[in-house]
Design a protein around this motif. Structure first.
Motif, PDB file in Angstrom:
ATOM      1  N   UNK A  81       0.806  -1.218   0.000  1.00  0.00           N
ATOM      2  CA  UNK A  81       0.000   0.000   0.000  1.00  0.00           C
ATOM      3  C   UNK A  81       0.841   1.272   0.000  1.00  0.00           C
ATOM      4  N   UNK A  82       2.159   1.155   0.106  1.00  0.00           N
ATOM      5  CA  UNK A  82       3.028   2.313   0.276  1.00  0.00           C
ATOM      6  C   UNK A  82       3.612   2.783  -1.055  1.00  0.00           C
ATOM      7  N   UNK A  83       3.908   4.080  -1.123  1.00  0.00           N
ATOM      8  CA  UNK A  83       4.650   4.634  -2.256  1.00  0.00           C
ATOM      9  C   UNK A  83       6.082   4.955  -1.860  1.00  0.00           C
ATOM     10  N   UNK A  84       6.310   5.146  -0.557  1.00  0.00           N
ATOM     11  CA  UNK A  84       7.647   5.471  -0.059  1.00  0.00           C
ATOM     12  C   UNK A  84       7.711   5.160   1.425  1.00  0.00           C
ATOM     13  N   UNK A  85       8.875   4.676   1.868  1.00  0.00           N
ATOM     14  CA  UNK A  85       9.119   4.417   3.284  1.00  0.00           C
ATOM     15  C   UNK A  85      10.429   5.075   3.679  1.00  0.00           C
ATOM     16  N   UNK A  86      10.402   5.817   4.787  1.00  0.00           N
ATOM     17  CA  UNK A  86      11.613   6.364   5.390  1.00  0.00           C
ATOM     18  C   UNK A  86      11.856   5.603   6.687  1.00  0.00           C
ATOM     19  N   UNK A  87      13.059   5.097   6.843  1.00  0.00           N
ATOM     20  CA  UNK A  87      13.436   4.314   8.022  1.00  0.00           C
ATOM     21  C   UNK A  87      14.333   5.186   8.896  1.00  0.00           C
ATOM     22  N   UNK A  88      13.887   5.502  10.101  1.00  0.00           N
ATOM     23  CA  UNK A  88      14.643   6.364  11.010  1.00  0.00           C
ATOM     24  C   UNK A  88      15.025   5.607  12.267  1.00  0.00           C
ATOM     25  N   UNK A  89      16.276   5.763  12.678  1.00  0.00           N
ATOM     26  CA  UNK A  89      16.786   5.035  13.854  1.00  0.00           C
ATOM     27  C   UNK A  89      17.874   5.856  14.535  1.00  0.00           C
ATOM     28  N   UNK A  90      17.887   5.826  15.850  1.00  0.00           N
ATOM     29  CA  UNK A  90      18.819   6.627  16.641  1.00  0.00           C
ATOM     30  C   UNK A  90      20.259   6.145  16.515  1.00  0.00           C
ATOM     31  N   UNK A  91      20.497   4.848  16.702  1.00  0.00           N
ATOM     32  CA  UNK A  91      21.853   4.316  16.845  1.00  0.00           C
ATOM     33  C   UNK A  91      22.482   3.971  15.495  1.00  0.00           C
ATOM     34  N   UNK A  92      23.721   4.395  15.328  1.00  0.00           N
ATOM     35  CA  UNK A  92      24.420   4.173  14.063  1.00  0.00           C
ATOM     36  C   UNK A  92      24.552   2.693  13.725  1.00  0.00           C
ATOM     37  N   UNK A  93      24.873   1.862  14.739  1.00  0.00           N
ATOM     38  CA  UNK A  93      25.080   0.441  14.443  1.00  0.00           C
ATOM     39  C   UNK A  93      23.781  -0.229  13.998  1.00  0.00           C
ATOM     40  N   UNK A  94      22.657   0.270  14.471  1.00  0.00           N
ATOM     41  CA  UNK A  94      21.372  -0.279  14.045  1.00  0.00           C
ATOM     42  C   UNK A  94      21.020   0.170  12.631  1.00  0.00           C
ATOM     43  N   UNK A  95      21.362   1.412  12.302  1.00  0.00           N
ATOM     44  CA  UNK A  95      21.126   1.884  10.930  1.00  0.00           C
ATOM     45  C   UNK A  95      21.950   1.084   9.940  1.00  0.00           C
ATOM     46  N   UNK A  96      23.147   0.693  10.345  1.00  0.00           N
ATOM     47  CA  UNK A  96      23.998  -0.091   9.452  1.00  0.00           C
ATOM     48  C   UNK A  96      23.357  -1.438   9.121  1.00  0.00           C
ATOM     49  N   UNK A  97      22.679  -2.040  10.108  1.00  0.00           N
ATOM     50  CA  UNK A  97      21.996  -3.309   9.861  1.00  0.00           C
ATOM     51  C   UNK A  97      20.913  -3.115   8.799  1.00  0.00           C
TER      52      UNK A  97
END
Length: 268
Positions: A81-97
C-alpha cells in the motif's frame, strides 16, 4: 544510577544488534518464548491494520521511527500500500543493519522467516516467488535511512514532511523518562504527520527493563493501557484503538502486557 539513551544505544558494547535480533525478532527456538508470542501478535495486528486501512491510504508515505537493528518487520504488510518508506533510527550500528539489508549485503534467517510468515501464513499467498518479490519491493520502497532522536526538539531532519503513517514499536518508552515527556514525544511524532494521518505503535505496559544479552536496559514504567490512550489524546490524536497481549514477567523483562495502538491525528 540511571543510564542515558545515548550511553545505552550508541555503543556496540552495550547494545548488540545481533543479540537483540536473536532474542526478540526471531521465530526460531532461540528466541525468548514470550518474545516469539509478542512478535506473532504484532505481525497479526499489523497485517490486520494494513489490509483494513491500507486501501484507504493507497500510495501512502510511511515513516518507521526508532526502527532499531533492522526492524523491517512492521513494514512487510505495509509494502503493498506504500509509495515510499523512510526508516529512522537513533543508533548508528542499528542503521547499518538496515542499510546492509536494503543493499542485499545481509539476508538474515530471522528476516526471511518473518517475510515468509506474513506472505505465506497471514496473506495466504502461495505464488512461487511471492516472498522474494515482497522483499524486493520493500527494499525499493525504502528511500532513506536516517538518524533520529525523539528527545531533540526536532525529532527527525533531512526528509520531506508530512507522512501519512508513522509506525513506531517498542521505541518511545525506551527513550523516555517520564509520562509527561512521553506525551511531549508523541506530539513530536504528530508534527511529522499530515492532519488525518495515522500512528501505529506497540508499547510495553507495567515494566521497567529488558535485557539484551547481559545488558539491562531501562524502560519507562507505564501503569496501564489507559495511560497510553490518554497520552495519545493529549498529543492531539483521536479514534484511539488498543489491542493487548498479556504476558508474564520473566528474567529478561518485567513487562506484563503489550499494547498495539492505532490513532488518527486530529484534523481540526
Amino acid at each position: 544510577m540511571s543510564t542515558s539513551v545515548s550511553e545505552v544505544y550508541q555503543h556496540n558494547k552495550t547494545f548488540d544488534p545481533s543479540t537483540y535480533t536473536e532474542s526478540y525478532l526471531s521465530l526460531s527456538d532461540r528466541a525468548e518464548p514470550f518474545a516469539k508470542d509478542l512478535l506473532l501478535f504484532r505481525l497479526q495486528q499489523l497485517h490486520q491494520f494494513y489490509i483494513t486501512t491500507g486501501p484507504m491510504l493507497s500510495g501512502c508515505r510511511i515513516l518507521e521511527y526508532g526502527g532499531g537493528p533492522g526492524h523491517i518487520y512492521p513494514l512487510i504488510s505495509a509494502a503493498p500500500f506504500a509509495s515510499e518508506i523512510v526508516f529512522a533510527e537513533y543508533a548508528e550500528q542499528n542503521r547499518k543493519v538496515a542499510e546492509q539489508w536494503k543493499s542485499y549485503s545481509s539476508e538474515t534467517p530471522e528476516m526471511t522467516a518473518l517475510l515468509e510468515h506474513v506472505v505465506r501464513m497471514l496473506e495466504n499467498n502461495t505464488a512461487k516467488n511471492a516472498v522474494q518479490e515482497r522483499a524486493m519491493k520493500l527494499r525499493s520502497l525504502i528511500s532513506q535511512i536516517l538518524p533520529c532522536d525523539i528527545n531533540q526538539e526536532v525529532a527527525l531532519r533531512d526528509c520531506t514532511l508530512p507522512f501519512d503513517i508513522v509506525s513506531t514499536h517498542l521505541c518511545l518508552t525506551a527513550a523516555t523518562s517520564s509520562v509527561e515527556q512521553y506525551v511531549l514525544n508523541l506530539r513530536k511524532l504528530a508534527r511529522l504527520l499530515r492532519p488525518g494521518g495515522m500512528i501505529v505503535m506497540t508499547e510495553p505496559i507495567g515494566g521497567t527493563f529488558y535485557l539484551v544479552g547481559s545488558q539491562r536496559l531501562p524502560d519507562l514504567y507505564v501503569s496501564s493501557t489507559e495511560v497510553v490512550r490518554e497520552s495519545l489524546l493529549q498529543a492531539g490524536f483521536t479514534d484511539v484503538s488498543i489491542k493487548t497481549l498479556k504476558v508474564r514477567p520473566t528474567e529478561v523483562t518485567d513487562h506484563v502486557e503489550y499494547a498495539f495502538c492505532t490513532a488518527v491525528l486530529d484534523s481540526v
